[in-house]
Design an enzyme around this catalytic site. Structure first.
Site, short mmCIF file in Angstrom:
data_model
loop_
_atom_site.label_atom_id
_atom_site.label_comp_id
_atom_site.label_asym_id
_atom_site.label_seq_id
_atom_site.Cartn_x
_atom_site.Cartn_y
_atom_site.Cartn_z
N LYS A 119 3.04 -24.82 10.99
CA LYS A 119 3.06 -23.55 11.72
C LYS A 119 3.17 -23.93 13.19
O LYS A 119 2.26 -24.54 13.75
CB LYS A 119 1.78 -22.79 11.45
CG LYS A 119 1.59 -21.52 12.30
CD LYS A 119 0.34 -20.75 11.88
CE LYS A 119 0.09 -19.54 12.75
NZ LYS A 119 -1.06 -18.75 12.30
N ASP A 142 3.68 -9.10 7.71
CA ASP A 142 2.56 -9.98 7.40
C ASP A 142 1.80 -9.52 6.17
O ASP A 142 0.71 -8.97 6.30
CB ASP A 142 1.62 -10.04 8.63
CG ASP A 142 0.67 -11.22 8.57
OD1 ASP A 142 0.79 -12.02 7.64
OD2 ASP A 142 -0.19 -11.32 9.46
N LYS A 199 7.72 -15.66 4.82
CA LYS A 199 6.83 -14.71 4.13
C LYS A 199 7.67 -13.67 3.39
O LYS A 199 8.80 -13.37 3.79
CB LYS A 199 5.90 -14.02 5.13
CG LYS A 199 4.82 -14.96 5.67
CD LYS A 199 3.73 -14.22 6.44
CE LYS A 199 2.70 -15.22 6.98
NZ LYS A 199 1.58 -14.60 7.69
N ARG A 249 8.37 -6.72 16.55
CA ARG A 249 7.87 -7.97 15.97
C ARG A 249 8.61 -8.34 14.69
O ARG A 249 8.84 -9.52 14.43
CB ARG A 249 6.36 -7.83 15.69
CG ARG A 249 5.80 -8.99 14.91
CD ARG A 249 4.30 -8.93 14.79
NE ARG A 249 3.85 -9.69 13.65
CZ ARG A 249 2.61 -9.74 13.23
NH1 ARG A 249 1.66 -9.07 13.86
NH2 ARG A 249 2.27 -10.46 12.17
N GLU A 262 1.33 -17.61 16.98
CA GLU A 262 -0.08 -17.25 17.17
C GLU A 262 -0.86 -18.36 17.88
O GLU A 262 -1.95 -18.75 17.46
CB GLU A 262 -0.72 -16.92 15.82
CG GLU A 262 -0.03 -15.75 15.12
CD GLU A 262 -0.71 -15.30 13.83
OE1 GLU A 262 -1.32 -16.15 13.15
OE2 GLU A 262 -0.60 -14.11 13.52
N TRP A 281 -0.71 -6.69 17.89
CA TRP A 281 -1.88 -6.78 17.01
C TRP A 281 -2.63 -5.45 16.96
O TRP A 281 -3.78 -5.40 16.50
CB TRP A 281 -2.82 -7.91 17.48
CG TRP A 281 -2.34 -9.28 17.10
CD1 TRP A 281 -1.25 -9.59 16.34
CD2 TRP A 281 -2.93 -10.54 17.45
NE1 TRP A 281 -1.11 -10.95 16.20
CE2 TRP A 281 -2.13 -11.58 16.88
CE3 TRP A 281 -4.05 -10.93 18.19
CZ2 TRP A 281 -2.42 -12.93 17.02
CZ3 TRP A 281 -4.33 -12.29 18.33
CH2 TRP A 281 -3.52 -13.28 17.75
N GLU A 338 -5.94 -10.69 2.06
CA GLU A 338 -6.28 -10.39 3.45
C GLU A 338 -6.09 -8.91 3.79
O GLU A 338 -6.92 -8.32 4.48
CB GLU A 338 -5.41 -11.25 4.37
CG GLU A 338 -5.60 -10.94 5.84
CD GLU A 338 -4.73 -11.81 6.75
OE1 GLU A 338 -4.00 -12.68 6.26
OE2 GLU A 338 -4.80 -11.60 7.97
N HIS A 387 0.06 -2.11 8.78
CA HIS A 387 -0.73 -2.71 9.85
C HIS A 387 -1.64 -1.70 10.54
O HIS A 387 -1.65 -1.57 11.76
CB HIS A 387 0.22 -3.36 10.89
CG HIS A 387 -0.41 -4.49 11.66
ND1 HIS A 387 -1.42 -4.28 12.59
CD2 HIS A 387 -0.19 -5.82 11.64
CE1 HIS A 387 -1.77 -5.44 13.10
NE2 HIS A 387 -1.06 -6.40 12.54
N GLU A 415 6.99 -17.33 0.80
CA GLU A 415 5.54 -17.48 0.87
C GLU A 415 4.90 -16.14 0.52
O GLU A 415 5.16 -15.12 1.16
CB GLU A 415 5.14 -17.90 2.30
CG GLU A 415 3.65 -17.95 2.54
CD GLU A 415 3.28 -18.40 3.98
OE1 GLU A 415 4.06 -19.14 4.61
OE2 GLU A 415 2.22 -17.98 4.46
#
Ligand code: BDP
Length: 734
Positions: free
Chosen positions: A317, A395, A390, A366, A321, A573, A423, A551, A417
């Site tokens: 990675k 996300d 992903k 994003r 982030e 975020w 989560e 999100h 992925e």
């Protein structure tokens, strides 16, 4: 206990009279019910329980075909196969089946290199090296079922497949099976202090402190479980990497794990912290084009292979982030990946370079950023690099469209992925069977080469002729006794492995297999639980993020609803960045009129979603900002539909609770009680999501809740005041 048992057996009153009556009654009760209590299912055995086959006719037919068995091959993997058969067959059949011996019908296991099995070589020759056959044949004049592969690992997979056939009551017919992908791998987001980022099942399995001195037997059970579903790789450490794992002290520990996993065909991989040459090597830079940096990595990699000769390689990675990466030095992701790939190549190692990159300083939607950065690099990666993408462009949300990089990088090996750990899916408290989510992505048509170019064919290499293929899953495993926290969450680990082997399997059939092997064999029970599992995905989408919302969860820990999150140091975020609710409507316009994230897909995909009237409603608010009064296919306004969706989500959890009640006394009591409690949590949290989100969005819609939608009993302020500083799985700060 033993003293008491002896006393009882002797029938003497002397000791017994010394005990008060109540104690004696208690002891008697424990003696009578003890075996049952002891057998309470703690979930440790996963789907490898090998409980006795309930259907007598089926068991008898297996018994007739299995008068004896033998594993002809020798070596550590053959020993593992032998141990598994020794454990499984008596469990399944209720009696010991002799190994070898003078029998008429037998099971024979081995590789096709063995002279006795050489006649079968032709049948396995066309399979991938890990493929296997199960076939009926005559060996040394005896009727035999042969499990044969060109490799030891394939042979072990064949044994597990054979056992699964028995566990699920199938006829022991002919099988020829070959994995559709090569690197079937778990990503553990485990830290060296044993915390697990986004882990909800306890601490890390890896006891770094006591390794390599103490080898927890659990490591072997982990390997067995993975091998049984075809998983052949494990990345031991968090993508937010700590360079220490590359030091000799830790490499000794990694080696110890690799030694346990090797007989099960599992390779060990690590995460590489890009700045390791600075942190460990004391170099002034980690610039991938710097000679000293390249030499440092080459030496380091050579050193790793002295510990672990079959080390798999690195997951990285970088520039994501806050992680260091090649862009710190003005270099590209390809420069970074290729530097490592070049050093790994002589040892047959690979690099899995993650495309999960975005930057809040870039004034760009994003969800567009990974494509913007990686698409131009197509064709620039060395052959032993996979770009790890992903499933969706954001996300791991309850629902996202497939990532636009699938179908956009024909000259690059892409590794999808998925996130098994939940989560954004209710942590380990919510029942969420993920196979339908995996499948939705795998089946999505990218139109990269016209109609019929699904993600599955991008990632299995058939679309663009890649041989380096795979599937990665962020593990949901911790040191909880039942491995995954929620007793039914093991089904996600199971389904992931099976789909990585064969993406054509259906979520329903995988649920079926897992339930039969793990919970109960009775068809009605299986049907009830399967229906529950299959409903969980849509249920959760409805009570969390209906109609394409995304999100809007809690800040940082991601627990619970929080659509009000705004004004943080990073807009990307926050929640308001994504839902964009205002007095007119709600949703993120990613059509050609908006951010045009849709423009990153092939034209037929764009055509499907671009028009608000045509856009499939599950993705409506992902791609469009929609007026509150816009009429949907149901004839309801958007606002009303949103309210009903939240309500339906909550109602479906109530339905799941009712279904689960019907299997009381059928599945194990301990499991039943545990899941019952968790479903109650899920119900309360679903209602929390509904109430908090509707109260919040109502400020913008200014419309009443339609009839049939439960009125919240608390205020929005109440929900906004909730804080969870100790929610599990938070990303550590170091
Ligand atoms: C996000 C998680 C974060 C991970 C990141 C990643 O919140 O903890 O580090 O993904 O995939 O979903 O790198």
């Amino acid at each position: 206990m033993s003293t008491i048992a002896i006393d009882f057996a002797n029938g003497t009153n002397r000791r017994r009279s010394a005990l008060p009556v109540a104690a004696r009654v208690l002891i008697l009760l424990v003696c009578l019910t003890g075996p049952r209590l002891l057998q309470a299912d703690d979930g440790y055995d996963l789907w490898l329980k090998y409980t006795r086959i309930a259907d007598r006719a089926v068991a008898a037919s297996y018994r007739r075909q299995l008068q004896g068995w033998t594993v002809l091959s020798t070596g550590a993997t053959a020993d593992a196969a032998r141990r598994e058969l020794r454990r499984a067959l008596p469990g399944l059949l209720g009696e010991t089946i002799p190994e070898a011996g003078a029998v008429n019908r037998q099971l024979v296991v081995g590789t096709s290199q063995l002279p006795l099995l050489a006649p079968l070589h032709g049948k396995v020759a066309g399979l991938a090296p890990e493929g296997f056959i199960i076939t009926h044949t005559r060996i040394q004049g005896k009727e035999s079922i042969a499990i044969v592969s060109a490799t030891e690992t394939g042979m072990l997979y064949g044994v597990f497949h054979f056992l699964r056939m028995m566990q699920t009551g199938q006829p022991l017919g002919e099988v020829s099976s070959s994995p559709k992908t090569k690197v079937r791998i778990l990503n553990h987001w485990d830290n060296l202090d044993r915390t697990v980022e986004r882990g909800y099942a306890g601490f890390s399995l890896w006891d770094w402190h006591q390794l390599p001195g103490y080898i927890d037997p659990r490591y072997t059970d982990y390997a067995r479980a993975n091998a049984s579903i075809g998983i052949n790789g494990t990345v031991l450490t968090n993508v937010n990497a700590n360079a220490l794992v590359l030091t000799p002290m830790y490499l000794e520990k990694v080696k110890a794990l690799a030694d346990v996993f090797r007989p099960y065909g599992i390779k060990v991989y690590l995460t590489a912290r890009f700045s390791a040459p600075i942190e460990l090597g004391k170099l002034p830079t980690a610039d991938p084009l710097d000679k000293a940096v390249r030499a440092w990595w080459q030496d380091k990699i050579r050193e790793i292979y002295t510990y672990i000769p079959d080390f798999g390689g690195f997951t990285v990675k970088a520039n994501s982030e806050g992680q260091p990466g090649p862009q710190n030095y003005g270099r590209t992701h390809a420069d970074g990946a290729n530097m490592l790939a070049e050093a790994l190549q002589p040892h047959n190692g690979i690099v899995m370079w993650r495309a999960f990159v975005y930057d809040h300083q870039v004034p760009e939607d994003r969800t567009r950023q990974a494509y913007n950065e990686f698409k131009p690099l197509d064709g620039k990666f060395l052959p032993n690099v996979m770009v790890q993408v992903k499933n969706g462009p954001l996300d791991f949300q309850p629902r996202e469209p497939f990532h636009p990089l699938f179908g956009a990088m024909p000259s690059t090996a892409l590794l999808p992925e998925f996130q098994l750990t939940q989560e954004y899916l209710g942590f380990a408290s919510h029942l969420f069977y993920q196979a339908p989510l995996f499948k939705e992505c795998l089946d999505a048509d990218t139109y990269a080469r016209g109609k019929g170019s699904p993600v599955s064919n991008v990632i299995d290499g058939t679309l663009d002729h890649h041989t380096l293929t795979g599937m990665a899953g962020v593990a949901n495993i911790g040191n909880d006794r039942n491995w995954c926290g929620h007793p039914l969450a093991q089904a996600n680990w199971y389904a992931f492995g099976r789909l990585a082997w064969n993406h054509q399997l259906s979520p329903a059939s995988l649920a079926d297999e897992w339930i039969r092997m793990t919970l109960h064999q009775d068809a009605a029970v299986v049907q009830t639980i399967r229906a529950m599992l299959l409903a969980t995905r849509e249920t959760t989408v409805r009570y969390m993020t209906p109609l394409g919302l995304h999100h809007i969860m809690g800040w940082n820990h991601h627990y619970g609803p929080a659509p009000w999150i705004k004004d943080k140091e990073r807009a990307d975020w926050t929640s308001v960045y994504y839902h964009r609710a205002d007095e007119q409507g709600i949703g993120f316009d990613r059509s050609a009129r908006g951010s045009n994230a849709l423009g990153q897909y092939h034209p037929p995909v764009q055509a499907l979603y671009n028009d608000l009237q045509q856009c499939p409603e599950p993705y409506l608010l992902w791609f469009h900002h929609v007026l509150w009064d816009h009429t949907l296919r149901s004839g309801r306004t958007l606002w009303d539909e949103l309210c009903y969706s939240y309500q339906q989500g909550v109602d479906s959890v109530a339905w799941m609770q009712a279904q689960w009640k019907t299997v009381h006394r059928k599945v194990d009591d301990a499991v039943h009680a545990h899941v019952t409690s968790l479903l109650a949590i899920q119900y309360n949290e679903a209602a929390w999501w509904r109430d908090a989100c509707l109260l919040y969005f109502q400020q913008f819609s200014k419309r009443p809740l339609p009839a049939g939608v439960t009125k919240p009993t608390r205020t929005l302020e109440y929900y906004q005041s909730l804080e969870f500083p100790f929610a599990p799985g938070i990303r550590p700060k170091w």
